[in-house]
Design an enzyme around this catalytic site. Structure first.
Site, PDB file in Angstrom:
ATOM      1  N   CYS A  20      97.816  39.144  13.982  1.00 39.97           N
ATOM      2  CA  CYS A  20      97.812  37.983  14.877  1.00 39.97           C
ATOM      3  C   CYS A  20      97.539  36.718  14.079  1.00 39.97           C
ATOM      4  O   CYS A  20      96.877  36.750  13.029  1.00 39.97           O
ATOM      5  CB  CYS A  20      96.733  38.119  15.948  1.00 39.97           C
ATOM      6  N   ASP A  21      98.030  35.622  14.592  1.00 38.03           N
ATOM      7  CA  ASP A  21      97.691  34.322  14.014  1.00 38.03           C
ATOM      8  C   ASP A  21      97.704  33.270  15.108  1.00 38.03           C
ATOM      9  O   ASP A  21      98.622  33.253  15.948  1.00 38.03           O
ATOM     10  CB  ASP A  21      98.692  33.921  12.918  1.00 38.03           C
ATOM     11  N   SER A  22      96.707  32.417  15.115  1.00 40.75           N
ATOM     12  CA  SER A  22      96.602  31.377  16.135  1.00 40.75           C
ATOM     13  C   SER A  22      96.551  29.995  15.501  1.00 40.75           C
ATOM     14  O   SER A  22      95.878  29.796  14.482  1.00 40.75           O
ATOM     15  CB  SER A  22      95.341  31.581  16.982  1.00 40.75           C
TER      16      SER A  22
END
EC number: 3.6.1.9
Length: 223
Positions: A75-77
């Site tokens: 994941c990456d935000s």
């Protein structure tokens, strides 16, 4: 079948544990700047989904021998929010000064928290399938006083998280609302992750803890 979380995020780990999954954690160590720089004129969605996939792929060799039957989740935000020259995509503020500047621009307004998700399936230690996507959630920011903002920055929390805020920590006091999936703001959308797991042929219920373990954990909370 094990779920491997390619992230050091305590919030993502907490979300998955709260939803009945005990992940194996392996931190990717991906150079996010290098990955982003390799993309020619990317959209914000492309940035976060590419980073999520890069993080998942980076740990495959680490886990393939130990967990040959697994799904790896990356994941990456990042936050799409007002910047000095219009809206911009921002990650973690590197300094307290930058965190303060961003909060002063965001206060009383909104931003789009974009979270990229990638799921890779391993069978017999080899990757056989992978899918990625992203989710956008609107975050409404309050107006902390100068003293409140200084105190918040002094906690060190804003420098550790995308956009310089949290929903489940000190920063939650200054968030007035969320339009979309709150779990995505914490770093991982259960709904999108379930959809991506389905795309690679894995039912999320196959990853849940044994019912006895869930019962014991619930009992522990109630004591």
């Amino acid at each position: 079948m094990r779920l491997v979380l390619a992230s050091a995020s305590p919030a993502r780990l907490s979300v998955l544990r709260g939803a009945g999954v005990e992940p194996v954690v392996r931190v990717s160590g991906v150079d996010e700047r290098a990955v982003t720089a390799s993309l020619p004129d990317p959209s914000p969605a492309e940035v976060v989904t590419t980073l999520a996939r890069a993080k998942a792929e980076a740990v495959v060799d680490q886990v393939a021998a130990e967990f040959p039957e697994a799904v790896v989740v990356g994941c990456d935000s990042m936050l799409w929010a007002p910047g000095e020259q219009g809206d911009e995509l921002v990650g973690k503020p590197e300094t307290p000064e930058l965190a303060a500047e961003r909060w002063e621009r965001m206060a009383g307004g909104t931003g789009q928290l974009l979270t990229g998700h990638a799921v890779l399936r391993l069978r017999d230690g080899a990757m056989i399938a992978g899918h990625s996507d992203h989710l956008a959630t609107t975050v409404r920011f309050g107006r902390p006083s100068r003293a409140e903002l200084d105190s918040y920055i002094a906690t060190g929390e804003p420098m550790k998280v995308a956009g310089g805020f949290t929903l489940d920590g000190f920063g939650g006091w200054f968030i007035t609302g969320v339009d979309g999936d709150p779990a995505s703001v914490l770093g991982i959308s259960l709904s999108l992750t379930r959809s991506l797991l389905s795309e690679v042929g894995v039912s999320v219920v196959s990853l849940w803890n044994h019912p006895d373990a869930v019962h014991d954990r619930a009992g522990g909370r109630s004591r």
